[in-house]
Design an enzyme around this catalytic site. Structure first.
Site, PDB file in Angstrom:
ATOM      1  CE  LYS A 288     -26.882 -20.054  51.502  1.00  0.00           C
ATOM      2  NZ  LYS A 288     -26.819 -21.216  51.382  1.00  0.00           N
ATOM      3  CD  GLU A 374     -19.651 -31.213  41.623  1.00  0.00           C
ATOM      4  OE1 GLU A 374     -20.951 -30.829  42.273  1.00  0.00           O
ATOM      5  OE2 GLU A 374     -19.165 -30.657  40.782  1.00  0.00           O
ATOM      6  NE  ARG A 402     -20.671 -28.990  38.408  1.00  0.00           N
ATOM      7  CZ  ARG A 402     -20.471 -27.507  38.631  1.00  0.00           C
ATOM      8  NH1 ARG A 402     -21.671 -26.892  37.588  1.00  0.00           N
ATOM      9  NH2 ARG A 402     -19.134 -26.803  38.683  1.00  0.00           N
TER      10      ARG A 402
END
Length: 641
Positions: A288, A374, A402
């Site tokens: 990243k 979640e 979610r």
């Protein structure tokens, strides 16, 4: 600002322009694409690190496959800036995340090269399988039907939905390609057994027949990936015969390969495209923030950034004298945890975004980042509550959606004292509709046993944290927006509020304005303008949507010609509950004029938060106009009053 020199990229308008390029030219193109991405985001701000990590992968995919006939589906899609540059949108890339500009995520309405919109994680494999089945069943698609390719990060793979999709894909046996973009980083470092499993895969040598194409991928891995391999203590049993988790789910597995090396990426993608007959998973290792030192060195890999200096990477943020709501919550929770060892904190891959990182530094044994999961976060919190702890489940409003079934079934029905800290409530600006916290009031206030608060300012938020700590009778939620507070004087310690009781901020006549949340500041501005016109409204801060302060609501209704509610939420929320209260008490029979100011029944595209609230009609001038309208007073008449 000086633009980078991009002679090869300048020749690329659409992905088809990549087809005649040689492998060496593709390497050059990737370098230019990385430079252009960095330069663009330095001017606009936005998601940087994820896009830099997939530059080579983006180039390779668009060279090997035939988008838009082949459907490339980016999970979450915050890494899609390089993809947008290559798919006819380079001329607008410096409008990204701005009003009237490009979305920061893939968006079907924006381009045929965005076959599926995203912004929440772990949906790509399900969507790709849908395209694959539609292809085989003869579905009609304007761009035609080819391969379906899902690009999903290792962080997103921690969500159950990804494995549900893989399980179904393996069962159906459809030709489908999943690229696992493994950068050991979602927004925060990934957690759990899956991350450890992927690390162990680094230790094994490629064993599929594609290993020749991958050129002995593991042996070519640069640091720190070789170090990751050396850290692995044991190979997974059955690795030598391909007994991986992914193969047990029905996928042919190849990898890991280094995702910044075209000599590995291109042969593998070409071979898979030519020879795959069923589900394939290609395990690609990336970094990243690759290629831009400030992003590589950042703890979050340069996940999201404001505008920044291209040379130093220093972000250009406007100074503020007020603390952020997120910081106020995090610091308040830490302070209470120092006095109560039953308090614990849960978040779903957003420790920094929710302020839970502050808690983790002080009380790591009581802090839990469950990854992008979640549903698990909510039920885990319910189990903690049932076990005698005081869990604070800190999630963005948009992500709490979610876990809604778990809020209903595992928390509310059992009346368990889970504390929900709901960050990013209301409109959020550049992230647009996908991240707006528009619906939590409506979807929580309909649940029995639930207590719902909204902070009018940062001081009120501190009181609400204290109130949640003290509330053991059932679930309780408090919502607050993104960004800085109002700059009010902060109490040294939060006070416990009386459940279901609001407060009168200002007494007036004729009209009462009842605010829920941080629009209170705009209400006060509107009241000042109205007072100059000879109309002084009563102002009240509801504090609670549930239980509603019915005594205060009915008192306001009895003493005023008109009552106006305002909230940063959708229809069906606070205003609807006030209307229900008034209807049940037959107040409307007395001639009370009632209006409810809510977010419009539409998804609002990205812009600055002030502009979005202007579009929504929830600024001071809109409140002033609403008062004049409901009282039947023209602007000219009011000036004469």
């Amino acid at each position: 600002m000086t633009r980078p020199q991009t002679p090869l990229l300048d020749t690329v308008r659409i992905p088809a322009d990549l087809k005649p390029l040689s492998d060496r030219q593709l390497v050059q193109l990737a370098q230019e694409l990385r430079s252009e991405t960095i330069a663009a985001v330095s001017e606009t701000g936005g998601h940087l690190g994820a896009g830099l990590g997939v530059v080579e992968l983006t180039v390779a995919l668009h060279h090997v496959f035939d988008a838009p006939r082949d459907k490339i589906i980016w999970d979450v899609s915050h890494q899609c800036y390089p993809h947008k540059i290559l798919t006819g949108r380079r001329d607008r890339i410096r409008t990204i995340r701005q009003k009237g500009g490009l979305s920061g995520f893939t968006k079907r309405a924006e381009s045929p090269y965005d076959p599926f919109g995203a912004a929440h994680s772990s949906t790509s494999i399900s969507a790709a399988l849908g395209f694959a089945v539609a292809r085989d069943l003869g579905g009609v698609c304007e761009t035609g039907h080819g391969d379906a390719i899902a690009v999903i990060g290792d962080g997103a793979m921690s969500a159950g939905m990804a494995f549900e999709a893989m399980n179904h894909t393996g069962h159906l046996g459809k030709r489908l390609i999943v690229i696992l973009n493994d950068n050991e980083m979602s927004i925060a470092p990934p957690v759990g057994a899956l991350s450890s499993y992927l690390s162990r895969l680094y230790a094994g040598e490629p064993f599929q027949e594609f290993k020749a194409a991958a050129k002995g991928a593991v042996s070519l891995l640069p640091e720190p990936f070789q170090e990751g391999a050396r850290r692995a203590k044991e190979m997974l049993k059955g690795m030598a015969v391909g007994g991986t988790l992914f193969e047990e789910l029905g996928f042919s597995y190849v990898g890991p390969i280094y995702g910044h090396d075209m000599d590995q990426l291109l042969p593998v993608l070409r071979t898979v495209r030519a020879r795959a007959t069923g589900p394939m998973l290609i395990h690609v290792l990336t970094k990243k923030g690759k290629g831009y030192a400030p992003a590589e060195e950042a703890m979050d890999g340069g996940h999201a950034t404001a505008k920044f200096d291209l040379v130093t990477g220093e972000q250009k943020k406007a100074p503020s004298n007020a603390p952020s709501y997120t910081k106020v919550f995090g610091e308040a929770l830490v302070a209470h945890a120092a006095e109560d060892d039953k308090i614990c904190a849960i978040t779903a891959a957003m420790p920094g975004g929710t302020g839970i990182d502050l808690f983790d530094k002080r009380y790591p044994s009581r802090c839990f980042d469950v990854g992008i999961a979640e549903q698990h976060a909510v039920t885990f919190a319910a189990g903690l509550a049932a076990g005698g702890m005081k869990p604070f489940c800190a999630l963005y409003s948009t992500f709490l959606q979610r876990g809604y079934d778990q809020v209903v079934h595992d928390v509310a029905i059992q009346n368990l004292p889970v504390r929900f800290a709901i960050d990013r409530a209301g409109l959020v600006g550049a992230d647009g509709a996908t991240h707006a916290g528009s619906f939590d009031i409506a979807y929580l206030a309909c649940l029995p046993n639930m207590v719902i608060m909204a902070a009018a300012d940062e001081a009120e938020l501190k009181h609400m944290v204290a109130t949640a700590v003290a509330h053991d009778q059932g679930p309780i939620a408090f919502r607050y927006p993104r960004g800085e507070g109002e700059g009010v004087t902060m109490p040294e310690r939060g006070e416990v509020l009386e459940i279901g009781k609001g407060r009168i901020v200002q007494r007036g006549g004729r009209v009462a304005i009842l605010s829920f949340g941080t629009r209170l500041g705009e209400v006060i501005k509107a009241a000042e303008a109205l007072s100059a016109r000879g109309i002084t409204p009563t102002i009240a801060d509801a504090r609670f949507a549930k239980p509603l302060d019915t005594e205060m609501v009915l008192d306001l209704a009895a003493q005023h010609e008109a009552l106006i509610t305002i909230e940063e939420g959708s229809v069906g929320g606070f205003g609807s509950h006030v209307a229900q209260c008034l209807a049940e008490a037959a107040v409307f029979d007395t001639g009370l004029k009632f209006r409810s100011m809510v977010l419009p029944d539409a998804f609002l595209d990205q812009s600055s938060p002030p502009d979005m609230y202007a579009t929504a009609g929830l600024q001071a001038k809109n409140i002033e106009a609403k008062v004049l309208e409901v009282l039947g007073v023209s602007r000219i008449d009011s000036r004469r009053a």
